[in-house]
Design a protein around this motif. Structure first.
Motif, PDB file in Angstrom:
ATOM      1  N   GLU A   1       0.689  -1.164   0.036  1.00 15.87           N
ATOM      2  CA  GLU A   1      -0.023  -0.076   0.007  1.00 15.87           C
ATOM      3  C   GLU A   1       0.921   1.238  -0.264  1.00 15.87           C
ATOM      4  N   PHE A   2       0.731   2.001  -1.111  1.00 12.93           N
ATOM      5  CA  PHE A   2       1.508   3.372  -1.093  1.00 12.93           C
ATOM      6  C   PHE A   2       0.560   4.475  -0.937  1.00 12.93           C
ATOM      7  N   PRO A   3       1.054   4.910   0.409  1.00  9.92           N
ATOM      8  CA  PRO A   3       0.066   6.109   0.645  1.00  9.92           C
ATOM      9  C   PRO A   3       0.270   7.368   0.066  1.00  9.92           C
TER      10      PRO A   3
ATOM     11  N   GLU B   1       0.871  16.645   3.016  1.00  8.87           N
ATOM     12  CA  GLU B   1       0.835  17.797   2.580  1.00  8.87           C
ATOM     13  C   GLU B   1       2.320  18.623   2.866  1.00  8.87           C
ATOM     14  N   GLU B   2       3.000  17.926   3.538  1.00  8.90           N
ATOM     15  CA  GLU B   2       4.218  18.713   3.901  1.00  8.90           C
ATOM     16  C   GLU B   2       5.229  18.354   2.549  1.00  8.90           C
ATOM     17  N   GLU B   3       5.219  17.168   1.956  1.00  4.18           N
ATOM     18  CA  GLU B   3       5.809  16.702   0.867  1.00  4.18           C
ATOM     19  C   GLU B   3       5.297  17.616  -0.267  1.00  4.18           C
ATOM     20  N   LEU B   4       4.042  17.785  -0.442  1.00 10.06           N
ATOM     21  CA  LEU B   4       3.469  18.296  -1.712  1.00 10.06           C
ATOM     22  C   LEU B   4       3.770  19.975  -1.466  1.00 10.06           C
TER      23      LEU B   4
ATOM     24  N   LYS C   1       4.314   9.254  -6.119  1.00 13.65           N
ATOM     25  CA  LYS C   1       5.453   8.631  -6.113  1.00 13.65           C
ATOM     26  C   LYS C   1       5.508   7.472  -7.235  1.00 13.65           C
ATOM     27  N   LEU C   2       6.711   7.260  -7.659  1.00 14.59           N
ATOM     28  CA  LEU C   2       6.948   6.447  -8.567  1.00 14.59           C
ATOM     29  C   LEU C   2       6.210   5.022  -8.331  1.00 14.59           C
TER      30      LEU C   2
ATOM     31  N   LYS D   1       9.173  11.539  -7.107  1.00 12.62           N
ATOM     32  CA  LYS D   1       8.133  12.107  -7.395  1.00 12.62           C
ATOM     33  C   LYS D   1       7.964  12.414  -8.738  1.00 12.62           C
ATOM     34  N   ILE D   2       6.734  12.146  -9.339  1.00 12.23           N
ATOM     35  CA  ILE D   2       6.484  12.344 -10.679  1.00 12.23           C
ATOM     36  C   ILE D   2       5.025  12.699 -11.008  1.00 12.23           C
TER      37      ILE D   2
END
Length: 518
Positions: A264-266, A270-273, A287-288, A429-430
């Protein structure tokens, strides 16, 4: 070179018209360079000098203590590399000031009547590959350098030919510089195309026209999740069949490895974005691992040489930025039960895991399936796109400056080294958007870049032609076909006789000084 020279010319060995010597062993220890004030020429300095004639500056300076143990090479000496791979690179220079020179370089100081530039330009025509020792580390013995046959013109004609050569080469070099500038501009253009593509500018009008037809990224990710589950179920079926085959053959070898359940890839936090650039409406950062199946390869070890199944094996050395170099493919032993996991499929995205260079880490290419049944090593990470991701869309993003920044961001470490692993690659990230728009973006990128590629090929052809023209011009000069001969000039044979007498005097003086010293 023509054997038949003009009437007033003659051939001579290099050591008949110049004093030819090798440089000095490189000084060892930082104390040799403390408060350095004297030029110390290394092969590096020859390389950065390019096509410049005079070499006046060096990266390293040595002090008087170190210089006292070395031979000083006077200005106007013609330098050429004589050992190491650079021997074959046609690196020549004239010393612009008295300097100390490393032993990988030889120097030829011409006698009066022979111009330094005459030897400099002639030596640019000499292919050292034909006279150097042909080994992994090429070297040109000083004895062979001394024996190089040099056409000698009368001194006045040398001066005229040099002036003519430099005038013609100056115009040629301006053309070469223009071609190189155009090549640099193409690099900028390529990145501009990629930047506009991933800012949504290439498809801005198309997106407006089809806004009501485009599925949101959330729906697309649900489709990928279902596809991942389906792929896993197929893997389970394959595994069950493999286990039955293994059991029926008496459980010979290792038991097939059961496939892992889908992770499961969450979504991004918000911090990453907040640290990522804003995307056009309808696009989404993921995420890839959300849109590809990321996996590692095979670790090489001695045991694999004994395995019965030997298959083609893709290494880091085969994968460059959007470039697969498949001329040198090795083979590696694999177990039957690990073949399925590591076998490459068409359009697998390959990412280089480790490299000490920031520019080379994470370089990416798509597998083209030109070699059937090929696996990959563990230092290449494979990302297999799901149907909602255009592989070329992902590749072009990773070739863009924005993509490169996101790769190096996850690869960087506190030690300053750049390395990747499966979890880091999964976290790259992509941008993600509908496959229809991805296809349009790829189409727009490739149509523009194909024009750039054609222009670059024209530039490369122009640079090759310029180099061929340079060689043709120099050959013409040293065959006496560049300027008219003057019958009133002193013949070169008389010049050689005078140099011969001068050399004899110098030898006699050297012997006398040696006797006095004793």
């Amino acid at each position: 070179m023509r054997e038949q020279l003009p009437t007033m010319w003659t051939y001579a060995r290099l050591d008949e018209v110049a004093v030819v010597v090798a440089g000095n062993p490189a000084p060892q220890g930082s104390e040799c360079f403390a408060n350095g004030e004297f030029n110390f020429v290394r092969v590096y300095d020859m390389g950065v000098n390019g096509n410049s004639t005079l070499l006046t500056k060096t990266r390293d300076l040595i002090n008087a203590a170190a210089a006292g143990k070395m031979r000083l090479i006077p200005s106007n000496s013609v330098l050429f590399t004589k050992s190491g791979a650079s021997t074959l690179l046609n690196q020549r220079a004239i010393l612009g000031k008295d300097s100390y020179v490393v032993s990988h370089i030889a120097a030829a100081l011409p006698f009066k009547g022979v111009e330094s530039k005459w030897l400099f330009y002639f030596l640019q025509l000499v292919d050292f590959a034909t006279i150097a020792h042909a080994t992994n580390m090429p070297s040109l013995p000083l004895s062979r350098a001394k024996a190089i046959r040099v056409p000698i013109a009368p001194t006045n004609e040398q001066t005229q030919i040099i002036a003519s050569v430099e005038e013609l080469l100056s115009a040629l070099d301006k053309g070469i510089e223009s071609l190189k500038t155009a090549r640099e501009q193409l690099t900028v253009y390529r990145q501009a195309v990629l930047r506009h593509a991933f800012e949504g500018k290439l498809t801005e009008e198309w997106r407006k026209k089809h806004a009501d037809e485009l599925e949101p990224a959330k729906t697309l990710l649900e489709k990928i999740k279902a596809e991942r589950e389906q792929r896993y179920r197929q893997q389970l079926k394959d595994w069950n069949r493999a286990v039955k085959t293994w059991e029926s053959s008496g459980k010979e070898g290792k038991k097939p490895t059961k496939p892992d359940e889908p992770k499961e890839f969450p979504p991004l936090t918000e911090e990453e974005l907040a640290r990522l650039p804003e995307l056009p409406e309808g696009w989404r950062w993921v995420k890839l691992s959300n849109v590809t199946d990321v996996s590692g390869g095979i670790t090489k070890n001695a045991k694999r040489e004994k395995l019965e199944m030997q298959v083609p094996y893709l290494r880091v050395a085969n994968v460059y930025a959007n470039d697969l170099r498949l001329d040198d493919i090795h083979k590696i032993g694999v177990e039957p039960n690990e073949l399925k996991r590591t076998l490459l499929e068409h359009n697998d995205l390959l990412i280089v895991e480790g490299n000490g260079s920031k520019e080379q880490i994470g370089r990416a290419a798509l597998w083209n399936e030109k070699i059937k049944g090929c696996v990959h090593q563990n230092h290449l990470i494979k990302a297999r796109p799901f149907s909602q991701l255009n592989p070329n869309f992902a590749l072009h993003f990773f070739l863009s400056n924005a993509g490169r920044d996101l790769i190096t961001e996850v690869a960087s470490s506190t030690s300053g080294l750049y390395t990747l692993n499966i979890s880091k690659v999964e976290g790259i990230k992509i941008p993600f958007l509908t496959i229809r728009e991805q296809d349009k973006i790829v189409e727009g990128i490739e149509s523009r870049l194909s024009v750039a590629e054609k222009l670059e090929q024209n530039i490369e052809d122009g640079l090759k032609q310029a180099e061929a023209l340079r060689q043709s011009l120099l050959r013409k000069a040293f065959e006496g076909r560049l300027v008219p001969q003057d019958p009133n000039d002193e013949p070169a044979s008389i010049l050689l006789e005078r140099i011969k007498r001068e050399k004899a005097k110098l030898k006699k003086k050297a012997r006398k000084e040696k006797t006095v010293a004793v």
